[in-house]
Write a protein that holds these residues in place. Structure first.
Motif, mmCIF file in Angstrom:
data_model
loop_
_atom_site.group_PDB
_atom_site.id
_atom_site.type_symbol
_atom_site.label_atom_id
_atom_site.label_comp_id
_atom_site.label_asym_id
_atom_site.label_seq_id
_atom_site.Cartn_x
_atom_site.Cartn_y
_atom_site.Cartn_z
ATOM 1 N N THR A 59 0.872 -1.171 0.000
ATOM 2 C CA THR A 59 0.000 0.000 0.000
ATOM 3 C C THR A 59 0.908 1.220 0.000
ATOM 4 N N ARG A 107 -2.809 10.313 -3.924
ATOM 5 C CA ARG A 107 -3.435 9.018 -4.200
ATOM 6 C C ARG A 107 -2.916 7.983 -3.213
ATOM 7 N N ARG A 108 -3.810 7.088 -2.830
ATOM 8 C CA ARG A 108 -3.468 5.916 -2.012
ATOM 9 C C ARG A 108 -3.605 4.720 -2.942
ATOM 10 N N HIS A 109 -2.486 4.037 -3.175
ATOM 11 C CA HIS A 109 -2.430 2.895 -4.085
ATOM 12 C C HIS A 109 -2.386 1.624 -3.248
ATOM 13 N N GLY A 113 -6.849 -1.306 -5.556
ATOM 14 C CA GLY A 113 -6.958 -0.188 -6.486
ATOM 15 C C GLY A 113 -6.492 1.109 -5.859
ATOM 16 N N ALA A 114 -6.551 2.158 -6.658
ATOM 17 C CA ALA A 114 -6.107 3.472 -6.191
ATOM 18 C C ALA A 114 -7.318 4.350 -5.901
ATOM 19 N N GLU A 115 -7.152 5.221 -4.906
ATOM 20 C CA GLU A 115 -8.203 6.171 -4.564
ATOM 21 C C GLU A 115 -7.558 7.472 -4.130
ATOM 22 N N ASP A 116 -8.340 8.544 -4.150
ATOM 23 C CA ASP A 116 -7.822 9.829 -3.706
ATOM 24 C C ASP A 116 -7.391 9.746 -2.252
ATOM 25 N N TYR A 117 -6.291 10.419 -1.938
ATOM 26 C CA TYR A 117 -5.812 10.517 -0.567
ATOM 27 C C TYR A 117 -6.190 11.909 -0.069
#
Length: 131
Positions: A59, A107-109, A113-117
Motif C-alpha cells: 500500500t 493518491r493511495r495505491h 486499487g487506487a483512490e484519492d488521498y
C-alpha cells in the motif's frame, strides 16, 4: 513571493521511498512551481505504478502540495523554518496551512486499487514531519 512544492511517497509498511532532496523544492514564481508540481505528481504516479509491480501487496501513499509562502524564501531550509513558524503562530489547529495551499494531488495505491488521498491527511502528515 516564493512557492514551495512538497511531496511525499511512502510504502505504508516500510516508510519513505523518496531520495533525499526530492521532497521539497523552492521556486521564485508560481509558473515554475506549477510546472514542477505537475511533473512531480506525474513522476510519483509512475513510481507508485512501478512499485506496485514489484510488490502487489504493498500500500503506497503519494501526494504533492504546492504552497504560496507568506514570506520570501530562497531555499528548502528557509521554507521549512517558515512553515514551522506558521504552525506555531496559527490560530487554526485543524488547518494551520489555510490559504497557503495553492494546489494538491494525492493518491493511495492499495492492492484493491487506487483512490484519492485526502488533503487533510497529507497536511496532518506534513505538520507532524515539521514539528
Amino acid at each position: 513571493m516564493s512557492y514551495v512544492v512538497i511531496s511525499s511517497f511512502e510504502n505504508v509498511a516500510t516508510g519513505d521511498l523518496q531520495a533525499q532532496g526530492e521532497s521539497i523544492a523552492v521556486f521564485p514564481d508560481e509558473a515554475a512551481a506549477r510546472a514542477h508540481y505537475t511533473a512531480r505528481s506525474g513522476n510519483l504516479d509512475a513510481a507508485a505504478a512501478n512499485a506496485r509491480t514489484q510488490d502487489a501487496d504493498a500500500t503506497l501513499i503519494a501526494w504533492t502540495l504546492l504552497l504560496r509562502m507568506p514570506l520570501e524564501v530562497s531555499n528548502a531550509e528557509e521554507a521549512l523554518e517558515d512553515l514551522e513558524l506558521v504552525i506555531e503562530e496559527t490560530d487554526s489547529v485543524d488547518d494551520p496551512f489555510g490559504e497557503l495551499v495553492v494546489a494538491y494531488s494525492g493518491r493511495r495505491h492499495a492492492p484493491g486499487g487506487a483512490e484519492d488521498y485526502p488533503q487533510a491527511a497529507a497536511l496532518r502528515g506534513l505538520e507532524a514531519w515539521l514539528t
